[in-house]
Design a protein around this motif. Structure first.
Motif, mmCIF file in Angstrom:
data_model
loop_
_atom_site.group_PDB
_atom_site.id
_atom_site.type_symbol
_atom_site.label_atom_id
_atom_site.label_comp_id
_atom_site.label_asym_id
_atom_site.label_seq_id
_atom_site.Cartn_x
_atom_site.Cartn_y
_atom_site.Cartn_z
ATOM 1 N N HIS A 133 -4.042 4.804 5.500
ATOM 2 C CA HIS A 133 -4.106 3.132 6.506
ATOM 3 C C HIS A 133 -3.834 2.935 7.833
ATOM 4 N N HIS A 162 -11.474 -5.439 0.013
ATOM 5 C CA HIS A 162 -12.678 -4.923 -1.517
ATOM 6 C C HIS A 162 -12.685 -5.747 -2.309
ATOM 7 N N ASN A 191 -6.566 0.625 -4.896
ATOM 8 C CA ASN A 191 -7.378 2.397 -4.740
ATOM 9 C C ASN A 191 -8.376 3.088 -5.063
ATOM 10 N N THR A 203 -11.335 0.661 -3.387
ATOM 11 C CA THR A 203 -11.611 1.971 -2.111
ATOM 12 C C THR A 203 -13.187 2.280 -2.119
ATOM 13 N N GLU A 233 -8.414 18.955 0.819
ATOM 14 C CA GLU A 233 -6.968 18.904 -0.054
ATOM 15 C C GLU A 233 -5.676 19.364 0.356
ATOM 16 N N ARG A 239 -4.546 18.192 -7.340
ATOM 17 C CA ARG A 239 -5.495 17.549 -6.908
ATOM 18 C C ARG A 239 -6.915 18.662 -6.538
ATOM 19 N N CYS A 270 -7.561 7.183 -3.627
ATOM 20 C CA CYS A 270 -8.755 6.336 -3.140
ATOM 21 C C CYS A 270 -9.695 7.327 -2.839
ATOM 22 N N SER A 321 -10.549 5.659 5.741
ATOM 23 C CA SER A 321 -10.122 4.729 4.889
ATOM 24 C C SER A 321 -8.873 4.461 4.521
ATOM 25 N N THR A 337 0.942 -1.323 -0.048
ATOM 26 C CA THR A 337 0.016 0.000 -0.496
ATOM 27 C C THR A 337 1.000 1.406 0.198
ATOM 28 N N THR A 338 -0.198 2.063 -0.432
ATOM 29 C CA THR A 338 0.837 3.538 -0.639
ATOM 30 C C THR A 338 1.056 4.124 0.893
ATOM 31 N N THR A 339 1.178 3.627 2.415
ATOM 32 C CA THR A 339 1.452 4.123 3.381
ATOM 33 C C THR A 339 2.906 2.888 3.227
ATOM 34 N N ASN A 363 -13.577 0.212 6.165
ATOM 35 C CA ASN A 363 -13.920 -0.911 4.330
ATOM 36 C C ASN A 363 -13.308 -2.262 4.878
ATOM 37 N N GLY A 365 -6.781 11.907 -3.791
ATOM 38 C CA GLY A 365 -5.623 10.808 -4.198
ATOM 39 C C GLY A 365 -6.466 9.937 -5.133
ATOM 40 N N ASN A 403 -1.799 10.567 5.672
ATOM 41 C CA ASN A 403 -1.541 11.702 6.423
ATOM 42 C C ASN A 403 -1.669 11.612 7.870
#
Ligand SMILES: NC(=O)c1ccc[n+]([C@@H]2O[C@H](COP(=O)([O-])OP(=O)(O)OC[C@H]3O[C@@H](n4cnc5c(N)ncnc54)[C@H](O)[C@@H]3O)[C@@H](O)[C@H]2O)c1
Length: 414
Positions: A291, A343, A181, A185, A233, A238, A214, A289, A147-149, A336, A212, A268
């Protein structure tokens, strides 16, 4: 795991997911023939769901000696953990709702397997290995990160020299983040909120923090159900995209006054804080939602509340001293996975196809790789997209030799 008696229910769930995972099925067939992971010890720290079970079975069928542990205390499907242990001989260390100490005890039990490949979702396994179980580092050939994180954490480790083996960032694959994502998501976050609350989204103001991969997916699905979507944001690009997609963008301090439902999906920390709770309407619903459960300042909410109590499963009612009530879903953890099933299998099919083929790639190429974070090779990405299209019965055009030449030449088109 919780209870072996749950294994039969787990088996039905795993088989149902398998039906929706044709790409992984075709990789599994190839793995059974070629056994590319023969005798390789893999510890996979992933959400223990029916889709993960199918990945673990694929790795096992490729010859690997696999153990699993949970990458999140709330996301485990206990019946799946029972079935993997009982019917597939894949030891699984995970219990839904486990406390922090048990969560780390399970990670350490996974590490006792002395992995040669680590698979992570959020980088807790690799972090534990590199800080507390340094004796095991010498065994490891490489790892993957979902995942991103986790990828952000691993890139920070690579930068300061802490990372001790190569890791492939599964999230970087287009067949991962563009689909998992966004569509995964997007749909499952809304599913989690609806299962927990049974609210009618139509007509509600839904505030989404983070636009982003997600966030775009969540916004798209909330809009589809008739919600009035507001985006917050920190990235001008974005935010601009959100506005051009037809949403309003504004700071959280402003959105806090308007929202009925708040969804953080930024990766974040401290995205919704005490100042925002001060402004929220009575009855506001908040969830995350992203991480980790650090996007909502739950400590501040607790300090501002006289008391809190469960209102429904996965819904905690915080009574503020001024009489307002705020509802926190799923303890601020991935909603989720906490209140729904994560997912859908059809999208995890591609993410986990990337995991399986990247494990095979790591074994073939670990000698050439540095202690860095690598993207999934483009050839794997293309292969997975091709297999997925085939499984959907979709055919596409091919470049003619003339077109290939045209696209490759700078002098054409004049
Ligand atoms: N729920 C799931 O099943 C699931 C699936 C995939 C990824 N994730 C997690 O979701 C998070 C987001 O992933 P992504 O792929 O969308 O990442 P991304 O980098 O594409 O998007 C994150 C967005 O959040 C914005 N952001 C950062 N701080 C912010 C703040 N304080 N306020 C508002 N916006 C802010 C960033 O500018 C960025 O646009 C990560 O933690 C990732 O690991 C969750």
């Amino acid at each position: 795991m919780k209870d072996l008696a749950l294994a039969e229910a787990g088996k039905r769930k795993i088989e149902w997911a398998n039906q929706q995972m044709p790409v992984l099925q075709s990789i599994r067939k190839q793995f059974i023939k070629e056994r590319p992971l023969k005798d390789v010890r893999i510890t996979a720290c992933l959400h223990i769901t029916s889709e993960t079970a199918n990945l673990a079975i694929t790795l096992r069928d490729g010859g690997a000696d696999v153990v699993l542990c949970a990458s999140n205390p709330l996301s485990t499907q206990d019946e799946v953990a029972a079935c993997l242990t009982k019917d597939y001989n894949i030891p699984t260390f995970a219990i839904k709702g486990e406390d922090n100490a048990t969560y780390y005890a399970h990670l350490n039990a996974g590490l006792d397997h002395k992995p040669q490949i680590t698979m992570d979702d959020g980088a807790d396994l690799v972090t534990t290995l590199l800080t507390k179980r340094t004796d095991l580092v010498g065994n490891v050939l490489g790892g993957t990160e979902e995942t991103t994180t986790g990828v952000i954490r691993l890139r920070a480790m690579a930068k300061d020299g802490t990372l001790k083996y190569p890791v492939i960032a599964i999230n970087d694959a287009l067949t991962k983040h563009m689909f998992d994502n966004r569509y995964g998501t997007g749909q499952s976050t809304i599913d989690g909120i609806l299962r927990a609350t049974n609210l009618l989204l139509a007509g509600l103001k839904v505030v989404i923090a983070g636009y982003g991969w997600c966030g775009r997916g969540v916004a798209m699905r909330a809009k589809g159900l008739g919600a009035d979507v507001i985006v917050t944001e920190v990235s001008p690009l974005r935010a601009l995209e959100a506005v051009m997609d037809g949403f309003r963008a504004m700071p959280m301090s402003e959105a806090a006054k308007r929202g009925d439902i708040f969804i953080t999906v930024t990766g974040n920390k401290s995205v919704i804080t005490a100042g925002d709770f001060e402004k929220m309407k009575d009855g506001a619903v908040i969830c995350n939602s992203g991480h980790f459960n650090v996007e909502i300042d739950i400590g501040a909410l607790e300090r501002m509340s006289g008391s809190h109590r469960p209102a429904r499963p996965f819904v905690e009612e915080y009574a503020l001293r001024d009489g307002r009530k705020i509802y926190l879903l799923g303890d601020g953890r991935l909603i989720n996975l906490a209140a729904a099933e994560g997912h859908p299998a059809a999208v995890m099919d591609m993410s986990f196809a990337n995991q399986a083929l990247s494990a095979e790639y790591l074994l073939k190429h670990f000698g050439e790789l540095e202690r860095q974070v690598y993207s999934v090779p483009e050839a794997i990405d293309r292969q997975i997209a091709k297999l997925k299209l085939e499984s959907m019965g979709v055919q596409i055009d091919r470049l003619t030799p003339e077109q290939e030449q045209y696209l490759a030449s700078w002098s054409e088109g004049t």
